[in-house]
Enzyme design. Structure first.
Site, mmCIF file in Angstrom:
data_model
loop_
_atom_site.group_PDB
_atom_site.id
_atom_site.type_symbol
_atom_site.label_atom_id
_atom_site.label_comp_id
_atom_site.label_asym_id
_atom_site.label_seq_id
_atom_site.Cartn_x
_atom_site.Cartn_y
_atom_site.Cartn_z
ATOM 1 N NE ARG A 112 29.932 67.390 28.461
ATOM 2 C CZ ARG A 112 31.231 67.674 28.917
ATOM 3 N NH1 ARG A 112 31.669 66.988 29.779
ATOM 4 N NH2 ARG A 112 32.190 68.532 28.690
ATOM 5 C CE LYS B 153 42.763 57.069 10.667
ATOM 6 N NZ LYS B 153 43.274 56.108 11.617
#
Length: 235
Positions: free
Chosen positions: A43, A95
């Site tokens: 994709r 993070k």
């Protein structure tokens, strides 16, 4: 200015949240990706006409990249940053930066040794309301900041999760996934790092197996503190 040729490591939830911004930014070329799932790679190639790799190590070795966006699961961040730094690729890592202080320091050392820039991709520091609040604070018109309060009550723990997202040892739970957002904004408004922190967190729902809530007190010194509360149990 030449566009930054970016490689993406991990085509999961973190990348999908950032995708609209990256795709619209004329300074960035989505040049390559790495993901273990063939359908995800296919994709990406279809959408961007980009190269694909089945491992992060192969992605980092791609000579046609300037930087790598590491959006892989938390427990792989340290290894993937090391691979990118060794290949001389600049790094934007999601993070939390790492799961231990030692891993975080190892990532910094790898970046220095590789001569690359290492950026941890906290996002809320760029949100307009927080930036406006920071500007108001810096103006001095309202006096010094004394207290910062963060309160979040969500259904975080009960949304669809991969197994490792419910395993604290692999970076799962509210502390690794949600606390960085609150700390990021508190530090932005405080204008300096905290000098100490006290916090509590426990596993309330043994069926989910990881921390879904916490309370924390950050002391920034000079009379400024922040209280952070997060409850992801849906009530």
């Amino acid at each position: 200015m030449r566009r930054i040729r970016l490689g993406v490591a991990g085509l999961g939830r973190a990348f999908m949240l950032m995708l609209p911004t990256l795709a619209r930014d004329t300074r960035v070329e989505m040049a390559a990706c790495a993901d273990p799932r063939p359908e995800a790679r296919a994709r990406f190639a279809q959408d961007f006409g980009a190269r694909t790799h089945d491992s992060v190590e192969a992605l980092c070795a791609d000579p046609g990249l300037d930087a790598v966006y590491i959006a892989s699961p938390h427990q792989f961040h340290v290894a993937h940053v090391r691979a990118a730094a060794a290949a001389g690729k600049h790094v934007l890592v999601e993070k939390p930066m790492a799961l231990t202080v030692e891993d975080g320091l190892a990532m910094i050392a790898a970046a220095r040794e590789g001569g690359i820039h290492l950026l941890v991709g906290h996002s809320h520091s760029f949100d307009a309301p927080y930036l406006r609040a920071r500007d108001l604070i810096r103006s001095g018109e309202y006096g010094a900041v004394r207290m910062v309060t963060a309160l979040n009550f969500t259904d975080y723990l009960y949304r669809p999760r991969r197994p490792e997202e419910l395993d604290t040892a692999q970076g799962g739970g509210a502390i690794f996934s949600q606390a960085p957002h609150q700390v990021e904004v508190a530090r932005l408004l405080a204008g300096r790092p905290a000098r100490s922190i006290r916090a509590t967190a426990t596993v309330w729902d043994r069926a989910r197996g990881t921390e879904g809530a916490f309370n924390a007190l950050l002391d920034f010194g000079e009379g400024l503190s922040a209280t952070l509360t997060y409850n992801g149990h849906g009530h």
